[in-house]
Design an enzyme around this catalytic site. Structure first.
Site, short mmCIF file in Angstrom:
data_model
loop_
_atom_site.label_atom_id
_atom_site.label_comp_id
_atom_site.label_asym_id
_atom_site.label_seq_id
_atom_site.Cartn_x
_atom_site.Cartn_y
_atom_site.Cartn_z
N HIS A 1 31.61 42.83 25.09
CA HIS A 1 32.76 42.41 25.90
C HIS A 1 34.01 42.41 25.05
O HIS A 1 34.01 41.97 23.91
CB HIS A 1 32.51 41.00 26.45
CG HIS A 1 33.61 40.54 27.36
ND1 HIS A 1 33.63 40.86 28.70
CD2 HIS A 1 34.72 39.81 27.13
CE1 HIS A 1 34.71 40.34 29.25
NE2 HIS A 1 35.39 39.70 28.32
N ARG B 1 43.79 28.45 36.86
CA ARG B 1 44.40 28.46 35.53
C ARG B 1 45.59 29.41 35.47
O ARG B 1 46.59 29.15 34.81
CB ARG B 1 43.36 28.86 34.47
CG ARG B 1 42.31 27.78 34.22
CD ARG B 1 41.10 28.36 33.51
NE ARG B 1 41.48 29.02 32.28
CZ ARG B 1 40.80 30.05 31.75
NH1 ARG B 1 39.71 30.52 32.34
NH2 ARG B 1 41.21 30.61 30.63
N ASP C 1 33.83 30.44 37.95
CA ASP C 1 34.84 31.06 37.09
C ASP C 1 35.94 31.72 37.91
O ASP C 1 37.10 31.67 37.54
CB ASP C 1 34.18 32.09 36.16
CG ASP C 1 35.21 32.78 35.29
OD1 ASP C 1 35.86 32.07 34.49
OD2 ASP C 1 35.39 34.00 35.41
N LYS D 1 30.14 34.66 32.15
CA LYS D 1 29.93 35.95 32.82
C LYS D 1 28.87 36.78 32.10
O LYS D 1 28.05 37.44 32.72
CB LYS D 1 31.25 36.73 32.90
CG LYS D 1 32.20 36.15 33.95
CD LYS D 1 33.37 37.08 34.21
CE LYS D 1 34.47 36.93 33.19
NZ LYS D 1 35.57 36.05 33.52
N SER E 1 34.55 30.97 30.17
CA SER E 1 34.73 31.97 31.23
C SER E 1 34.04 33.29 30.83
O SER E 1 33.26 33.86 31.59
CB SER E 1 36.23 32.17 31.45
OG SER E 1 36.51 33.34 32.16
N1 URA Z 1 39.03 36.86 30.22
C1 URA Z 1 38.17 36.13 30.95
O1 URA Z 1 37.21 36.66 31.48
N2 URA Z 1 38.40 34.82 31.10
C2 URA Z 1 39.44 34.19 30.56
O2 URA Z 1 39.57 33.00 30.72
C3 URA Z 1 40.36 34.96 29.80
C4 URA Z 1 40.11 36.29 29.64
#
Ligand code: URA
Ligand code: CA
Length: 434
Positions: free
Chosen positions: A82, A168, A161, A187, A183
């Protein structure tokens, strides 16, 4: 348990229990806890922070809010990668075939682009015929047979999320390390990976523009991986100029094919070898990074990695001939040159502005409903540190009818800084955190 007390505890700098966090996340998803209370809590977290254990509790609660992908039918440990978000970040297109060629199963779920950053799914869809939707069964079968598959996200992963991120975004609480870490890791874990490699970006194009903040974020995510039993490695890398030379969908597919043929830009090849080596190590496929890198280099030199890309494209119904002849990819009707207003050295190329400019040319979306022009984008002709003459070509703008050329050129004017002195040397790959 009262949400008021949870907010009050964090405001006073106290540590949350697992129960407090799961109460908050469950209540938020079921709409028993309103946005305004969660906003106040997010701001308290922004100022007071959370330690590794609390952040792991939050990550688990985020994972438990939705579906989890079960990859256990696959033979072999899976490794996911990621990136915390970049411009012209072509690494996934290179890494999936490269790592698969070295024998690691790669079940990859990717997203579409939004705003100034691109998405792997859009890039792949620029290949004629290629399908990114398939059943879970077809997905796992393809990974077993070919070694890799790349699909868009369909399952209901981490709904907490999605809600929290939108909140946010409008309450100035995105750039909080524990909130970003939970977050991203939420994922990845819901996506089923056994081990995880993170490319944490710093510099003008990144969320965490300062190195020290990016390092903290990386350490936090590696710590969550430890708490939740997922081997996690993080590379800290510079994203103050776009990665490679191409920004745009079919342009980046071309760049990935070149890189897999050993003819890619140096920074992109280097980052892919480093990230790939970290993937082999995290998954237990290699005892150390040097051995892993030399194995991946062999896969590049032998042409195996490039051949693997052709197999993946063919398995997903795409025109695999693009690997031999990139002329089969969509190409833009018009190509305009952008020239240097002065002589000197390229002191900086602002990744965010380049990303926005590519979007205005048609390569990205402002809203989810916008349609993409796969052939649009920007080809950089120079990198940071290069000497340039006045009127030398700095970039080529690939575009069709939908482009807002005037606005894109304005952004490019602000993106290149030209100075009388060469810029100081900088490390592109800053550190590995494990
Ligand atoms: N990327 C994400 O998936 N979440 C965040 O909070 C910031 C960047
Ligand atoms: Ca690129």
């Amino acid at each position: 348990m009262k949400m008021y007390d949870i907010i009050h505890n964090k405001r006073e700098g106290k540590k949350h229990s697992a129960e407090e966090i799961s109460h908050l996340i469950e209540g938020y998803v079921s709409e028993e806890i309103p946005d305004y209370q969660v906003s106040a809590w997010a701001m308290a977290v922004y100022f007071q922070g959370m330690d590794a254990e609390e952040t792991a509790f939050l990550t688990e609660a985020v994972v438990n809010s939705g579906d989890r992908i079960d990859l256990s039918p696959l033979s072999g440990t899976t490794v996911d990668k990621h990136s915390t978000g970049g411009v012209g970040d072509t690494t996934t297109l290179v890494l999936v075939p490269l790592v698969a060629a070295a024998g690691v199963p790669v079940p990859k779920m990717s997203g579409r682009g939004l705003g100034h950053t691109g998405g792997t799914i859009d890039k792949l869809e620029s290949i004629p015929g290629l399908e990114v939707e398939m059943s879970r069964r077809e997905f796992l079968d393809q990974v077993e047979k070919v070694g890799a598959a790349v699909v868009g996200q369909t399952a209901n992963l981490t709904p907490a999320d999605k809600k929290l991120y939108s909140l946010r975004d409008v309450t100035a609480t995105v750039d909080s390390p524990p909130l970003i870490a939970s977050s991203i890791m939420g994922k990845k874990i819901a996506g089923g990976a056994d081990s995880i490699v993170l490319d944490v970006k710093t510099g003008s194009g990144a969320f965490m523009q300062k190195i020290e903040a990016a390092r903290k974020l990386a350490e936090l995510m590696v710590g969550i991986g430890k708490e939740l039993d997922r081997k996690t490695l993080a590379l800290l890398t510079d994203m103050s100029q776009p990665l490679g030379r191409m920004v745009g969908n079919s342009l980046e597919v071309k760049e990935a094919i070149k890189t897999l043929s050993g003819e890619g830009p140096e920074d992109l090849e280097k980052l892919c070898l480093e990230l790939g080596a970290a993937m082999l190590k995290a998954g237990g496929y290699s005892p150390d990074l040097d051995e892993a890198q030399s194995r991946l280099q062999d896969q590049l030199n032998s042409g195996n990695a490039r051949q693997k890309l052709a197999e993946i494209i063919a398995a997903q119904g795409g025109e695999a001939g693009v690997v031999e002849d990139t002329g089969l990819l969509p190409s833009a009707e018009n190509v305009e040159s952008y020239r240097s207003p002065a002589g000197g050295y390229i002191a900086d190329i602002d990744a965010r502005r380049i990303g926005r400019a590519a979007m205005l040319l048609g390569a990205g979306r402002e809203t989810k409903e916008d349609e993409i022009d796969y052939s649009a984008g920007i080809e950089l002709m120079v990198s940071r540190g290069d000497p340039v003459d006045e009127d030398q070509m700095l970039a080529r703008l690939h575009h069709g009818k939908k482009a807002d050329l005037e606005e894109a050129e304005k952004l490019l004017k602000g993106a290149f800084s030209i100075s009388g002195q060469p810029p100081a040397n900088f490390d592109f790959i800053i550190d590995l955190i494990e």
